[in-house]
Design a protein around this motif. Structure first.
Motif, PDB file in Angstrom:
ATOM      1  N   HIS A  55       3.821   3.248 -11.912  1.00  0.00           N
ATOM      2  CA  HIS A  55       5.338   2.445 -11.718  1.00  0.00           C
ATOM      3  C   HIS A  55       5.423   2.350 -11.067  1.00  0.00           C
ATOM      4  N   SER A  56       5.019   1.171  -9.701  1.00  0.00           N
ATOM      5  CA  SER A  56       4.524   0.722  -9.054  1.00  0.00           C
ATOM      6  C   SER A  56       3.823  -0.087  -8.910  1.00  0.00           C
ATOM      7  N   LEU A  57       2.445  -0.605  -9.474  1.00  0.00           N
ATOM      8  CA  LEU A  57       1.843  -1.237  -9.094  1.00  0.00           C
ATOM      9  C   LEU A  57       0.518  -2.080 -10.781  1.00  0.00           C
ATOM     10  N   ALA A  58       1.285  -3.304 -11.221  1.00  0.00           N
ATOM     11  CA  ALA A  58       0.466  -3.529 -12.365  1.00  0.00           C
ATOM     12  C   ALA A  58      -0.585  -4.663 -12.132  1.00  0.00           C
ATOM     13  N   LEU A  59      -1.752  -5.240 -13.113  1.00  0.00           N
ATOM     14  CA  LEU A  59      -2.190  -6.164 -13.194  1.00  0.00           C
ATOM     15  C   LEU A  59      -1.625  -7.683 -13.953  1.00  0.00           C
ATOM     16  N   ARG A  60      -1.742  -8.274 -13.693  1.00  0.00           N
ATOM     17  CA  ARG A  60      -0.826  -9.208 -14.799  1.00  0.00           C
ATOM     18  C   ARG A  60      -2.094 -10.549 -15.226  1.00  0.00           C
ATOM     19  N   ALA A  61      -2.200 -10.643 -16.131  1.00  0.00           N
ATOM     20  CA  ALA A  61      -3.312 -12.122 -16.356  1.00  0.00           C
ATOM     21  C   ALA A  61      -1.722 -13.506 -17.369  1.00  0.00           C
ATOM     22  N   ASP A  62      -1.804 -14.776 -16.082  1.00  0.00           N
ATOM     23  CA  ASP A  62      -0.848 -15.463 -16.208  1.00  0.00           C
ATOM     24  C   ASP A  62      -1.406 -16.580 -17.046  1.00  0.00           C
ATOM     25  N   TYR A  63      -0.969 -17.739 -17.804  1.00  0.00           N
ATOM     26  CA  TYR A  63      -0.848 -18.601 -18.013  1.00  0.00           C
ATOM     27  C   TYR A  63       0.077 -19.517 -17.363  1.00  0.00           C
TER      28      TYR A  63
ATOM     29  N   LYS B 271       7.903   3.189 -29.769  1.00  0.00           N
ATOM     30  CA  LYS B 271       8.561   2.421 -28.806  1.00  0.00           C
ATOM     31  C   LYS B 271       9.769   4.557 -28.593  1.00  0.00           C
ATOM     32  N   SER B 272       9.209   5.318 -29.121  1.00  0.00           N
ATOM     33  CA  SER B 272       9.310   6.419 -28.498  1.00  0.00           C
ATOM     34  C   SER B 272       8.973   6.201 -27.345  1.00  0.00           C
ATOM     35  N   LYS B 273       7.907   5.916 -26.667  1.00  0.00           N
ATOM     36  CA  LYS B 273       7.300   5.933 -25.449  1.00  0.00           C
ATOM     37  C   LYS B 273       8.597   4.901 -24.888  1.00  0.00           C
ATOM     38  N   LYS B 274       8.344   5.443 -23.055  1.00  0.00           N
ATOM     39  CA  LYS B 274       9.355   4.589 -21.963  1.00  0.00           C
ATOM     40  C   LYS B 274       8.285   3.960 -21.127  1.00  0.00           C
ATOM     41  N   GLN B 275       9.128   2.577 -21.254  1.00  0.00           N
ATOM     42  CA  GLN B 275       8.296   1.631 -19.713  1.00  0.00           C
ATOM     43  C   GLN B 275       6.873   2.054 -18.965  1.00  0.00           C
ATOM     44  N   LEU B 276       6.922   2.503 -18.315  1.00  0.00           N
ATOM     45  CA  LEU B 276       5.646   3.277 -17.048  1.00  0.00           C
ATOM     46  C   LEU B 276       6.399   2.284 -15.731  1.00  0.00           C
ATOM     47  N   GLN B 277       7.065   0.912 -15.872  1.00  0.00           N
ATOM     48  CA  GLN B 277       6.992  -0.063 -15.102  1.00  0.00           C
ATOM     49  C   GLN B 277       8.708   0.137 -14.572  1.00  0.00           C
ATOM     50  N   TRP B 278       9.143   0.960 -15.988  1.00  0.00           N
ATOM     51  CA  TRP B 278      10.830   1.302 -14.915  1.00  0.00           C
ATOM     52  C   TRP B 278      11.021   2.873 -15.118  1.00  0.00           C
ATOM     53  N   HIS B 279       9.860   3.434 -14.620  1.00  0.00           N
ATOM     54  CA  HIS B 279       9.531   4.976 -14.296  1.00  0.00           C
ATOM     55  C   HIS B 279      10.361   5.013 -13.068  1.00  0.00           C
ATOM     56  N   ASN B 280      10.859   6.307 -12.779  1.00  0.00           N
ATOM     57  CA  ASN B 280      11.721   6.605 -11.568  1.00  0.00           C
ATOM     58  C   ASN B 280      11.057   8.320 -11.065  1.00  0.00           C
TER      59      ASN B 280
ATOM     60  N   MET C  60       1.021  -1.148   0.085  1.00  0.00           N
ATOM     61  CA  MET C  60       0.357   0.560   0.126  1.00  0.00           C
ATOM     62  C   MET C  60       1.165   1.500  -0.168  1.00  0.00           C
ATOM     63  N   PRO C  61       1.975   1.766   0.885  1.00  0.00           N
ATOM     64  CA  PRO C  61       2.973   3.067   0.835  1.00  0.00           C
ATOM     65  C   PRO C  61       3.282   2.863  -0.434  1.00  0.00           C
ATOM     66  N   LEU C  62       4.027   1.798  -1.550  1.00  0.00           N
ATOM     67  CA  LEU C  62       4.143   2.487  -2.638  1.00  0.00           C
ATOM     68  C   LEU C  62       3.100   2.549  -3.912  1.00  0.00           C
ATOM     69  N   LEU C  63       2.014   2.320  -3.504  1.00  0.00           N
ATOM     70  CA  LEU C  63       0.448   3.016  -4.599  1.00  0.00           C
ATOM     71  C   LEU C  63       0.670   4.454  -4.388  1.00  0.00           C
ATOM     72  N   GLY C  64       1.259   5.044  -3.013  1.00  0.00           N
ATOM     73  CA  GLY C  64       0.694   6.598  -2.670  1.00  0.00           C
ATOM     74  C   GLY C  64       2.745   7.088  -3.723  1.00  0.00           C
ATOM     75  N   ILE C  65       3.632   6.544  -4.090  1.00  0.00           N
ATOM     76  CA  ILE C  65       4.562   7.558  -4.402  1.00  0.00           C
ATOM     77  C   ILE C  65       4.153   8.097  -5.873  1.00  0.00           C
ATOM     78  N   ALA C  66       3.840   7.150  -6.788  1.00  0.00           N
ATOM     79  CA  ALA C  66       3.717   8.262  -8.339  1.00  0.00           C
ATOM     80  C   ALA C  66       1.714   8.251  -8.669  1.00  0.00           C
ATOM     81  N   GLN C  67       1.140   8.597  -8.141  1.00  0.00           N
ATOM     82  CA  GLN C  67      -0.252   9.015  -8.380  1.00  0.00           C
ATOM     83  C   GLN C  67      -0.019   9.883  -9.805  1.00  0.00           C
ATOM     84  N   ASP C  68      -1.163   9.680 -10.322  1.00  0.00           N
ATOM     85  CA  ASP C  68      -1.409  10.073 -11.675  1.00  0.00           C
ATOM     86  C   ASP C  68      -1.771  11.988 -11.586  1.00  0.00           C
TER      87      ASP C  68
END
Length: 456
Positions: A91-99, A247-256, A17-25
């Motif tokens: 940047h700190s939270l994702a939803l993933r569907a796995d098989y 490709k001109s856009k960076k990946q959100l998960q690597w945003h610092n 939960m504390p990580l979710l507030g690091i990068a609010q939109d």
């Protein structure tokens, strides 16, 4: 469902939960740090790639670090494979569907701690994991390489829920196979809990290393319902992840966010420094103009621009044009000081009681009371005192002259220490030049060794 599984999942979600507030939109803005110092530190996720897909392969095993190898004594690792689709919310939270699919194997060939094998009608099992699908929350726990504020590797954790479809096949102790269930694939609820490391190889590909424990809501995985514990299996894998989008856009998960904040605050600082330099330049020009009007070279309080009498001596009172004011003549009123017989007696007593150490200028302590009364008299009446030092003719003339001066100075120093103004005392040494008795007799020489006090 096993309560421990629920507790683990809840704890992981609470920790994230504390990580979710690091990068609010935040609402996006077109202002850049160079055009507006009041920039937003994080302008939302619209400028990043959020969708990605991944494929992986690894090893499946009917075992978990927290629960052993289910209902058989020995587990075996078998090939597994998987794929996923992921959406990065922050940047700190994702939803993933796995098989995940593959095979799970184990047998009873391993002896227990007491040296015996578990009593079981089956010698081994072979479970075909036809499929498993789950929806997971993936939390980016930490990012390495803060020194350069560049993300290189992620440490993440995941937790979710889903379904697994599998078919166990058992081998009896005496031989022969048995299908645990003949009416089709078993479908059970699973709770996957995992951790992993992710390396950014480029903006278009990531290396994904992970380990996931899947907790089942049943004891059917190995085809043998034995004991109170439910079954579980683990999947250790390595794979590649491919971000989708331009490709001109960076990946959100690597945003610092920390790096962005640092860079944008540095840009703000540069803008403010530029504005400050401009303000300082304007202030310098204003200061130069003011100095022309306020400069006062002679320090008389009238600026050079208006001073009609430049070069006025210091501390001279002047008029508005900087010219000296007339100085009124001050008539000093002389104050007459009367020296009484009592004053003379105090001085004579001090002379009579004044003694020094032999051949030295050190006053003996028995002389202090009389000298104290003279000091008090000088301060009270603001009198002047002349001290004249004299010696006999025994010894060299130079030494006697120096000794007489030193004794007079010793008396003066004593008076100053008692609070008498030093400018009111004059100390002179005459040596043997002014005798008041004959130096041929001891009594005469004693009289000549003296310090005379004259008050006025």
């Amino acid at each position: 469902m096993n309560k421990s599984i629920i507790m683990r999942a809840a704890c992981l979600l609470i920790a994230s939960m504390p990580l979710l507030g690091i990068a609010q939109d935040r609402p996006s803005t077109t202002n850049s740090p160079s055009s507006n110092p009041n920039v937003e530190l994080f302008n939302g996720t619209s400028g990043f790639r959020k969708w990605s897909i991944g494929v992986n392969g690894g090893l499946l095993a009917p075992v978990a670090p927290t629960g052993g190898s289910n209902d058989f004594t020995k587990w075996k690792a078998s090939a597994g494979y998987g794929a996923y689709v992921k959406y990065q919310i922050l940047h700190s939270l994702a939803l993933r569907a796995d098989y995940v699919g593959g095979k799970l194997q184990g047998d009873n060939s391993k002896a227990l701690g007491n040296g015996s094998n578990r009593v079981s009608p089956y010698s081994s099992f072979d479970t075909k994991l036809k499929w498993s699908g789950s929806l997971n929350a993936v939390v980016n726990i930490a990012t390495v390489n803060w020194l350069f504020r560049q993300n290189f590797v992620q440490i993440y954790a995941s937790v979710g829920a889903g379904l697994a479809g599998y078919e166990p096949t058992l081998t009896k102790v005496g031989g022969g196979e048995v299908n645990y269930k003949t009416d089709g694939t078993i479908k059970e609820l699973i709770i996957p809990v995992g951790v992993g490391l992710k390396f950014k190889l480029s903006e278009s590909i990531n290396l994904d290393l992970g380990y996931t424990i899947n907790y089942l809501d049943a004891d059917n995985l190995d085809g043998y319902n034995y004991g109170p514990n439910k079954d579980k299996y683990s999947y250790g894998y390595a794979g590649l992840e491919f971000p989708l989008g331009r490709k001109s856009k960076k990946q959100l998960q690597w945003h610092n966010p920390a790096k962005s904040m640092y860079d944008e605050l540095a840009a703000q600082k540069a803008v403010l420094a530029s504005e400050l330099d401009k303000a300082n330049a304007n202030n310098a020009r204003l200061t130069a103009d003011v100095d022309k009007l306020t400069k006062d070279s002679d320090g008389d309080g009238v600026s050079d621009f208006f001073d009609k009498c430049p070069g006025t001596p210091a501390n001279t009172k002047v008029d508005g044009a900087g010219c000296p004011l007339p100085v009124p003549e001050v008539v000093k009123k002389e104050e007459k000081v009367v020296i009484t017989e009592e004053d003379t007696r105090v001085v004579k007593e001090a002379i009579r009681n004044l003694e020094f150490d032999f051949a030295k200028a050190t006053i003996k302590p028995n002389s202090y009371p009389a000298l104290d009364r003279v000091a008090e008299l000088l301060k009270r009446k603001n009198l002047n005192l002349k001290l004249s030092g004299h010696t006999d003719n025994v010894g060299s003339k130079e030494r006697n002259l120096a000794l007489s001066r030193e004794r007079a100075e010793a008396v003066k120093q004593y008076m100053v220490e008692k609070g008498v103004n030093s400018s009111k005392i004059e100390a002179v040494g005459y040596g043997p030049t002014q005798p008041i008795a004959s130096n041929k007799t001891a009594s005469g020489r004693q009289k000549n060794r003296r310090v005379e006090f004259t008050i006025f």
